[in-house]
Motif scaffolding. Sequence first.
Motif, PDB file in Angstrom:
ATOM      1  N   CYS A  11      31.081  -0.298 -34.154  1.00 15.39           N
ATOM      2  CA  CYS A  11      30.366   0.624 -33.262  1.00 15.39           C
ATOM      3  C   CYS A  11      29.091   1.094 -33.955  1.00 15.39           C
ATOM      4  O   CYS A  11      28.962   1.018 -35.165  1.00 15.39           O
ATOM      5  CB  CYS A  11      31.231   1.799 -32.838  1.00 15.39           C
ATOM      6  SG  CYS A  11      31.725   2.903 -34.150  1.00 15.39           S
ATOM      7  N   PRO A  13      27.381   4.434 -33.688  1.00 13.22           N
ATOM      8  CA  PRO A  13      27.409   5.786 -33.123  1.00 13.22           C
ATOM      9  C   PRO A  13      26.053   6.476 -33.055  1.00 13.22           C
ATOM     10  O   PRO A  13      25.790   7.227 -32.113  1.00 13.22           O
ATOM     11  CB  PRO A  13      28.373   6.548 -34.031  1.00 13.22           C
ATOM     12  CG  PRO A  13      28.519   5.731 -35.259  1.00 13.22           C
ATOM     13  CD  PRO A  13      28.189   4.322 -34.902  1.00 13.22           C
ATOM     14  N   HIS A  16      23.712   5.874 -29.967  1.00 14.03           N
ATOM     15  CA  HIS A  16      23.979   6.697 -28.790  1.00 14.03           C
ATOM     16  C   HIS A  16      23.127   7.969 -28.812  1.00 14.03           C
ATOM     17  O   HIS A  16      22.661   8.426 -27.780  1.00 14.03           O
ATOM     18  CB  HIS A  16      25.471   7.052 -28.746  1.00 14.03           C
ATOM     19  CG  HIS A  16      25.860   7.920 -27.605  1.00 14.03           C
ATOM     20  ND1 HIS A  16      25.819   7.493 -26.298  1.00 14.03           N
ATOM     21  CD2 HIS A  16      26.293   9.189 -27.566  1.00 14.03           C
ATOM     22  CE1 HIS A  16      26.215   8.459 -25.501  1.00 14.03           C
ATOM     23  NE2 HIS A  16      26.509   9.502 -26.247  1.00 14.03           N
ATOM     24  N   TYR A 138      30.468   6.528 -27.605  1.00 16.74           N
ATOM     25  CA  TYR A 138      29.167   6.086 -28.116  1.00 16.74           C
ATOM     26  C   TYR A 138      28.370   5.202 -27.155  1.00 16.74           C
ATOM     27  O   TYR A 138      27.252   4.813 -27.484  1.00 16.74           O
ATOM     28  CB  TYR A 138      29.344   5.349 -29.445  1.00 16.74           C
ATOM     29  CG  TYR A 138      30.079   6.186 -30.453  1.00 16.74           C
ATOM     30  CD1 TYR A 138      29.577   7.409 -30.870  1.00 16.74           C
ATOM     31  CD2 TYR A 138      31.295   5.765 -30.970  1.00 16.74           C
ATOM     32  CE1 TYR A 138      30.261   8.197 -31.783  1.00 16.74           C
ATOM     33  CE2 TYR A 138      31.981   6.538 -31.896  1.00 16.74           C
ATOM     34  CZ  TYR A 138      31.456   7.753 -32.297  1.00 16.74           C
ATOM     35  OH  TYR A 138      32.130   8.517 -33.190  1.00 16.74           O
TER      36      TYR A 138
END
Length: 150
Positions: A11, A13, A16, A138
């Motif tokens: 991911c 994060p 985002h 996210y």
Amino acid sequence: MSTDFNGMIECNPLAHLYGPDDEDAEWQSAIEVWLLNSGNAYDALAALFGVRNSYGFRPLAEDRGLPNDIAEGTRTRFGGGGGGDDVFGTTWITWAELARADWQETDSSGSLSRQAVAGQATHWGPVWTVMRTLADLYGPDNVRLVIWFY
């Protein structure tokens, strides 16, 4: 000869919060796939990634290689498993792509759907649950699965 796989859910994060082009927005390794998926159904590998695709599925993400911006932990894990010398079919897919996929699409015989072989009720269900949770936090474009076969 059997086909096994490993990989990592990643991911990003900070993408985002700041956007994907921000200097601090880097992909992070979240969890290894083998901790979530203990299955090895070839029909699922065919439907998702085009590996051992004697079923005639139109795969969602076939042979894309490693992402250019791969997380360092994923790169280390990939290299520790033999890297390019021992693996094939390396690819990746985002949660956004998985969410848009036609899960009712069938193999060439029309008898197996992607949902039936790789949906939430299969060994892939825990992988999808983790990815969905991270995507809720996210964003769907900031969560992906990186996977390789050996």
